[in-house]
Design an enzyme around this catalytic site. Structure first.
Site, short mmCIF file in Angstrom:
data_model
loop_
_atom_site.label_atom_id
_atom_site.label_comp_id
_atom_site.label_asym_id
_atom_site.label_seq_id
_atom_site.Cartn_x
_atom_site.Cartn_y
_atom_site.Cartn_z
N PRO A 284 0.78 -1.21 0.00
CA PRO A 284 0.00 0.00 0.00
C PRO A 284 0.82 1.27 0.00
CG PRO A 284 -0.57 -1.47 1.81
CD PRO A 284 0.76 -1.84 1.30
N GLU A 285 0.76 1.99 -1.09
CA GLU A 285 1.14 3.39 -1.08
C GLU A 285 -0.19 4.14 -1.05
OE1 GLU A 285 4.36 5.09 -2.77
OE2 GLU A 285 5.46 3.29 -3.29
N HIS B 250 -3.39 -15.08 8.88
CA HIS B 250 -2.97 -13.69 8.68
C HIS B 250 -4.13 -12.69 8.70
CE1 HIS B 250 0.92 -15.30 8.14
NE2 HIS B 250 0.73 -15.75 6.91
N ARG C 134 2.76 -9.66 7.14
CA ARG C 134 3.97 -9.26 7.89
C ARG C 134 3.68 -8.51 9.18
NH1 ARG C 134 8.17 -6.76 3.75
NH2 ARG C 134 9.50 -6.64 5.57
#
Length: 272
Positions: A2-3, A90, A109
């Site tokens: 994600p930007e 996750h 992550r």
DNA sequence: AGTGGCACCTGTGTGC
DNA sequence: TGCACACAGGTGCCAC
């Protein structure tokens, strides 16, 4: 993943199922993200969602019983599901509306963030937003501002663009891309840029982020919006992730260097 | 105050 | 096939 454009695309994807709907159930995972999940998030059950917006790369959701600040980190994504039956691998956080639609945060992550803000407190005043620079699409982010800000910084211009105190929302991909588009060498000191160069840089930042949003965001590996559809802007990247490939303007092989523990891609001929 | 370095995590791809 | 290792979109904290 994600930007800023990815976050904007994600926000748009989850707005319709959530905005002005009532939360029936909150599901919390057990793993710690950037911060541990606050058990008070469960008190949002029964709340009506009043507003949803983006600030920097954060999504801010205000409800009648408190607010949520979400960040997707490096690998986070939000998905809308009509068949949610519990968290999978996750998955860390889910809200289900009375209509039966769920929005699920998945973040491999675990660099993401889910933060509860008490009712009555303004989430935009939260610590995570303190000291942040302007939004790239705002009037406050203009050539004069950028020039005056960079004049005070001695580090490499590429590293400066990643600094949220300068401007929010520019990540490692777009930092390389905007400098290529403006012909500026990423290794130059920020305070060496002319007023004219800052003007071009400012306009290019607004333009490239806007175009990426229109394309549905950048895909590096597997970005997809809330509907699961991938973004297509990756096809428009000119230098990021293309070391050794010919510069689209002059054919010189794209170089890859390290700056601030991150990779930078640029054309050694076009960018001066 | 500004800067550089590092830590937080897991999965994937590459080379041996 | 298995293993070790490098690497990845972000951000905050630390010491200098």
């Amino acid at each position: 993943m994600p930007e800023l454009p990815e976050v904007e695309v994600t926000l748009r994807g989850i707005t319709k199922p959530l905005l002005h709907h009532r939360i029936k159930k909150v599901t919390l995972g057990t793993h710690k993200l950037r911060l541990p999940l606050d058990p008070k998030l469960a008190t949002l059950e029964g709340a009506e969602i009043d507003s949803m917006q983006r600030r920097a790369k954060y999504i801010v959701i205000k409800t009648s019983q408190g607010s949520v600040i979400l960040h997707l980190g490096m690998t986070g994504h939000l998905r809308v599901r009509d068949d949610f039956e519990g968290l999978l691998k996750h998955d860390h956080f889910a809200v289900t509306t009375e209509e039966g639609l769920s929005v699920v945060l998945n973040d491999m992550r675990r660099f993401g963030l889910v933060k509860f803000v008490a009712p009555g407190d303004d989430p935009l005043e939260d610590k995570v937003f303190q000291g942040m620079g302007p939004e790239p699409f705002s009037e406050d982010f203009n050539p004069r501002y950028l020039y005056q800000t960079l004049q005070k910084r001695s580090l490499a211009v590429k590293v400066a663009l990643l600094d949220s105190k300068v401007v929010v929302g520019i990540g490692n991909i777009y930092a390389s891309e905007v400098l290529f588009e403006t012909g500026i060498d990423p290794r130059r000191r920020a305070d060496s840029l002319t007023e004219d160069e800052c003007g071009k840089l400012c306009l290019q930042i607004k333009d490239i982020l806007q175009r990426s949003i229109q394309k549905g965001g950048t895909t590096i590996r597997d970005f997809s919006g809330a509907d699961g559809k991938p973004g297509y802007f990756v096809q428009n990247l000119k230098v990021y992730g293309k070391p050794g490939e010919p510069c689209p303007a002059c054919g010189t092989p794209i170089e890859r260097i390290e700056q601030g523990q991150r990779h930078t891609f640029f054309c050694p001929v076009c960018q001066k």
